[in-house]
Motif scaffolding. Structure first.
Motif, mmCIF file in Angstrom:
data_model
loop_
_atom_site.group_PDB
_atom_site.id
_atom_site.type_symbol
_atom_site.label_atom_id
_atom_site.label_comp_id
_atom_site.label_asym_id
_atom_site.label_seq_id
_atom_site.Cartn_x
_atom_site.Cartn_y
_atom_site.Cartn_z
ATOM 1 N N ALA A 195 0.832 -1.206 0.000
ATOM 2 C CA ALA A 195 0.000 0.000 0.000
ATOM 3 C C ALA A 195 0.862 1.249 0.000
ATOM 4 C CB ALA A 195 -0.920 -0.001 1.227
ATOM 5 N N GLY A 196 0.306 2.317 -0.555
ATOM 6 C CA GLY A 196 0.982 3.605 -0.573
ATOM 7 C C GLY A 196 0.010 4.662 -1.048
ATOM 8 N N ILE A 197 0.546 5.752 -1.567
ATOM 9 C CA ILE A 197 -0.308 6.822 -2.082
ATOM 10 C C ILE A 197 0.113 7.180 -3.496
ATOM 11 C CG2 ILE A 197 -0.748 7.785 0.213
ATOM 12 C CD1 ILE A 197 1.241 10.046 -0.557
ATOM 13 N N VAL A 198 -0.751 7.915 -4.184
ATOM 14 C CA VAL A 198 -0.416 8.482 -5.485
ATOM 15 C C VAL A 198 0.500 9.671 -5.233
ATOM 16 C CG1 VAL A 198 -1.302 9.628 -7.543
ATOM 17 C CG2 VAL A 198 -2.573 7.728 -6.537
ATOM 18 N N SER A 199 1.712 9.612 -5.761
ATOM 19 C CA SER A 199 2.698 10.660 -5.518
ATOM 20 C C SER A 199 2.640 11.774 -6.562
ATOM 21 C CB SER A 199 4.109 10.073 -5.511
ATOM 22 O OG SER A 199 4.241 9.062 -4.534
ATOM 23 N N ALA A 200 2.318 11.427 -7.803
ATOM 24 C CA ALA A 200 2.284 12.417 -8.886
ATOM 25 C C ALA A 200 1.561 11.808 -10.076
ATOM 26 C CB ALA A 200 3.700 12.839 -9.277
ATOM 27 N N SER A 201 1.250 12.638 -11.046
ATOM 28 C CA SER A 201 0.605 12.157 -12.277
ATOM 29 C C SER A 201 1.239 12.845 -13.472
ATOM 30 C CB SER A 201 -0.902 12.431 -12.241
ATOM 31 O OG SER A 201 -1.155 13.816 -12.126
ATOM 32 N N GLY A 202 0.978 12.297 -14.657
ATOM 33 C CA GLY A 202 1.517 12.889 -15.879
ATOM 34 C C GLY A 202 3.021 12.785 -15.985
ATOM 35 N N ARG A 203 3.613 11.745 -15.413
ATOM 36 C CA ARG A 203 5.064 11.600 -15.426
ATOM 37 C C ARG A 203 5.578 11.140 -16.795
ATOM 38 N NH1 ARG A 203 6.928 14.756 -11.545
ATOM 39 N NH2 ARG A 203 7.044 13.798 -9.471
ATOM 40 N N ASP A 204 6.690 11.758 -17.226
ATOM 41 C CA ASP A 204 7.391 11.354 -18.445
ATOM 42 C C ASP A 204 8.697 10.707 -18.019
ATOM 43 O OD1 ASP A 204 8.685 11.068 -20.839
ATOM 44 O OD2 ASP A 204 8.917 13.209 -21.240
ATOM 45 N N ILE A 205 8.869 9.408 -18.284
ATOM 46 C CA ILE A 205 10.081 8.709 -17.867
ATOM 47 C C ILE A 205 10.990 8.402 -19.051
ATOM 48 C CG2 ILE A 205 8.914 7.727 -15.870
ATOM 49 C CD1 ILE A 205 8.800 5.047 -17.337
ATOM 50 N N GLY A 206 10.753 9.083 -20.166
ATOM 51 C CA GLY A 206 11.637 8.916 -21.309
ATOM 52 C C GLY A 206 11.415 7.658 -22.102
ATOM 53 N N ASN A 207 10.251 7.043 -21.935
ATOM 54 C CA ASN A 207 9.981 5.794 -22.639
ATOM 55 C C ASN A 207 9.384 6.022 -24.021
ATOM 56 O OD1 ASN A 207 9.921 2.898 -22.674
ATOM 57 N ND2 ASN A 207 7.703 3.020 -22.402
ATOM 58 N N GLY A 208 8.835 7.213 -24.266
ATOM 59 C CA GLY A 208 8.233 7.489 -25.565
ATOM 60 C C GLY A 208 7.325 8.694 -25.499
ATOM 61 N N PRO A 209 6.789 9.109 -26.652
ATOM 62 C CA PRO A 209 5.959 10.318 -26.691
ATOM 63 C C PRO A 209 4.615 10.180 -26.006
ATOM 64 C CG PRO A 209 5.925 9.200 -28.814
ATOM 65 C CD PRO A 209 6.955 8.498 -27.984
ATOM 66 N N TYR A 210 4.224 8.945 -25.646
ATOM 67 C CA TYR A 210 2.909 8.750 -25.036
ATOM 68 C C TYR A 210 3.001 8.553 -23.524
ATOM 69 C CZ TYR A 210 1.994 8.063 -29.951
ATOM 70 O OH TYR A 210 1.936 8.244 -31.300
ATOM 71 N N ASP A 211 4.158 8.857 -22.950
ATOM 72 C CA ASP A 211 4.334 8.728 -21.498
ATOM 73 C C ASP A 211 3.358 9.640 -20.759
ATOM 74 O OD1 ASP A 211 6.374 7.037 -22.066
ATOM 75 O OD2 ASP A 211 7.911 8.116 -20.939
ATOM 76 N N ASP A 212 2.601 9.039 -19.851
ATOM 77 C CA ASP A 212 1.649 9.795 -19.034
ATOM 78 C C ASP A 212 1.401 8.991 -17.753
ATOM 79 O OD1 ASP A 212 -0.185 11.708 -18.223
ATOM 80 O OD2 ASP A 212 -1.852 10.759 -19.272
ATOM 81 N N PHE A 213 2.476 8.659 -17.058
ATOM 82 C CA PHE A 213 2.390 7.694 -15.975
ATOM 83 C C PHE A 213 1.895 8.299 -14.660
ATOM 84 C CE2 PHE A 213 5.590 5.824 -18.807
ATOM 85 C CZ PHE A 213 5.098 4.538 -18.926
ATOM 86 N N ILE A 214 1.246 7.437 -13.871
ATOM 87 C CA ILE A 214 0.927 7.757 -12.484
ATOM 88 C C ILE A 214 2.106 7.297 -11.640
ATOM 89 C CG2 ILE A 214 -0.663 7.372 -10.565
ATOM 90 C CD1 ILE A 214 -2.740 6.443 -12.673
ATOM 91 N N GLN A 215 2.630 8.178 -10.803
ATOM 92 C CA GLN A 215 3.714 7.784 -9.909
ATOM 93 C C GLN A 215 3.124 7.407 -8.559
ATOM 94 O OE1 GLN A 215 7.014 10.554 -9.484
ATOM 95 N NE2 GLN A 215 7.415 9.826 -7.408
ATOM 96 N N ILE A 216 3.511 6.235 -8.065
ATOM 97 C CA ILE A 216 3.001 5.763 -6.783
ATOM 98 C C ILE A 216 4.180 5.400 -5.875
ATOM 99 C CG2 ILE A 216 0.877 4.889 -7.825
ATOM 100 C CD1 ILE A 216 2.003 2.060 -7.583
#
Length: 531
Positions: free
Chosen positions: A238-259
């Motif tokens: 368990a944890g929390i949502v830390s951020a949204s819309g993260r770009d990790i350099g994987n491609g132009p469609y990066d829009d990750f939720i950071q947890i």
């Protein structure tokens, strides 16, 4: 775990307890007066009066209610409900050549070799981007290899979601449920760009399944990660949502939720649940200098999963809209050089030949600021917006072109599976030219492109860069070709200087250049020295 704040007024017995306490205090006050009089008349101490009995009883009732609610609120009920839908995914590749240890193992990495992302972002499967077993057997040998990941059912008839890199290249996929039952699964379709895969288990119509959430998670929301870390089977963190819309350099469609829920190798493809028991995302990557969890993980949002899975189920592949432009972010320096008030939108470095954008009149140096009336924040948002639309869709683009706002209407094409960018020639072939003429204000020495073998006919070639100059700080290197300066085509060092002087006259803090490096073009804003 932090306890949830409790509103005591919502408790059924709180009002009664509060009234009891109030009544007790009134009685205590009256008793104190009587006790005082009694002490004066009969000589006993008012501290030993009957009020203490009533006050203590009322406090005890309230404290009992608080203790009942302040017990830690766990996730057991949610886990009990959703865990049966989560599966362990095991793959088998019948014949795969392992790599020599002395070879560059980074060939399988999802990031460019030596890049910061390649060094720090690791797929859950292993440090070189693949599940542990997929790195092969003895050096240079062949043999069957296996790997493990996670996934979850999304429908009672056996459709399940996992990561593309979990099942990529698999000859056989086996899923194991929480109760230990194992089934063979078929890969329905994969999407490398979002790292998602849809698999199907036949033979039952009553599989426990999870629902993809319709709502966007908020930063600070609880999140539960369920999966198969290190092949241990169903594990919950368990944890929390830390951020949204993260770009990790994987491609132009990066829009990750950071947890920050701990996830490890083997969790890849597993679900991240919200407190409603719905899937907010699919766990796909971790930030891990060591290879283990450091509390930073990334999930593909449910909205993306829905869109991709629907297409995979329908036709086994994903089709994305395409306008055919090479784009880059609008930095503050670029915005200043273009006279923009805010650094927003997507800068067109170069439209591709015969693309929808080129046919509609979009040019290098244009800034796309909105799609169908919706503002475009940056280049990544434009890529995601266009990619989320179907080929053949008619769109309206708001474009800033040479300082003027205009509206461009076009019909989206289909994004090609591969886009190749090739250099005209290697730099070693660009010989036979003089050292060129200097542009001292930028720290560059340039020569006409038509005087350098293999450099083409347009622009000026950078033949030398002062390592302490503003140009060097902006990434200029020998062999780069400057095509435009401040929106004007240049063919000589003199034209470069003239364009720079014109920018100074207009009180610009930087000058915008279109530069061709290798097989691609980009815009670079170079600060202008004062004086």
């Amino acid at each position: 775990m932090t306890e949830r704040p409790v509103d005591l007024s919502s408790l059924p017995s709180y009002g009664a307890a509060r009234r009891s306490l109030f009544s007790a205090r009134k009685f205590a006050l009256m008793a104190s007066v009587v006790a005082g009089l009694g002490a004066a008349v009969y000589g006993f101490s008012p501290q030993q009066g009957p009020a203490d009995v009533f006050t203590s009883a009322a406090h005890a009732q309230v404290n009992t209610e608080v203790r009942k609610v302040e017990r830690p609120i766990g996730f057991a009920d949610i886990v009990e409900r959703v865990k049966p839908s989560v599966i362990s995914v095991k793959i088998n590749i019948a014949d795969k050549r392992s790599k020599d240890d002395s070879a560059n193992k980074d060939e399988d990495s999802p990031f460019p070799p030596g890049s910061p992302m390649e060094r720090f972002f690791r797929r859950f499967g292993g440090p070189d981007g693949l599940p542990p077993g997929l790195r092969g057997g003895p050096r240079g040998g062949r043999g069957p290899v296996t790997g493990q990941g996670s996934g979850f059912f999304i429908s009672p008839d056996g459709y399940a979601v996992t990561n593309n890199h979990v099942v990529d290249g698999a000859d056989k996929v086996e899923v194991t449920m929480e109760d230990g039952k194992a089934y063979t699964a078929k890969v329905i379709g994969t999407d490398q760009r979002t790292d998602l895969a849809l698999i199907k288990v036949e033979g039952r119509t009553d599989f426990p399944f999870a629902k993809l959430s319709d709502s966007k998670p908020r930063i600070g929301d609880w999140v539960l990660a369920v999966g198969n870390p290190f092949g241990l089977g169903g594990t919950v963190t368990a944890g929390i949502v830390s951020a949204s819309g993260r770009d990790i350099g994987n491609g132009p469609y990066d829009d990750f939720i950071q947890i920050d829920a701990p996830v490890n190798k083997g969790n890849s493809g597993g679900p991240a649940f919200d407190t409603n028991g719905e899937v907010m995302g699919v766990n796909t990557a971790i930030y891990s200098p060591s290879g283990g969890s450091v509390g930073i993980a990334f999930s593909i949002p449910a909205s993306t999963v829905k869109s991709v899975v629907a297409q995979l189920k329908d036709k086994g592949t994903v089709s994305r809209g395409w306008i055919g432009v090479q784009i880059q972010p609008v930095t503050s320096d670029i915005a200043d050089s273009l006279g923009m008030k805010k650094a927003e939108g997507a800068l067109v470095a170069e439209p591709q030949q015969n693309s929808p954008a080129a046919k509609a009149g979009i040019q290098s140096g244009d800034v796309i600021t909105a799609v169908n009336g919706e503002p475009v924040k940056d280049a990544r948002e434009l890529a995601r917006t266009i990619g989320g639309l179907a080929p053949g869709t008619a769109v309206k683009l708001n474009v800033l072109q040479k300082g003027q706002d205009k509206v461009v209407n076009l019909t989206l094409g289909q994004l090609p599976n591969t886009v190749e960018a090739k250099a005209d020639t290697d730099r070693e072939d660009r010989g036979g030219a003089s050292k060129g003429t200097g542009v001292p204000k930028l720290g560059l020495t340039v020569a006409p492109a038509n005087s350098v073998a293999g450099a083409g006919r347009e622009g000026v070639v950078v033949t030398e860069v002062d390592p302490k100059s503003a140009a060097a700080e902006r990434g200029f290197k020998e062999g780069d070709v400057i095509l435009e300066v401040a929106g004007k085509s240049v063919a000589t060092a003199g034209e470069v200087r003239e364009a720079i002087d014109a920018a100074r006259t207009e009180s610009k803090n930087s000058v915008l250049m279109r530069v061709k490096s290798g097989g691609s073009s980009r815009f670079v804003a170079v600060p202008l020295a004062k004086g």
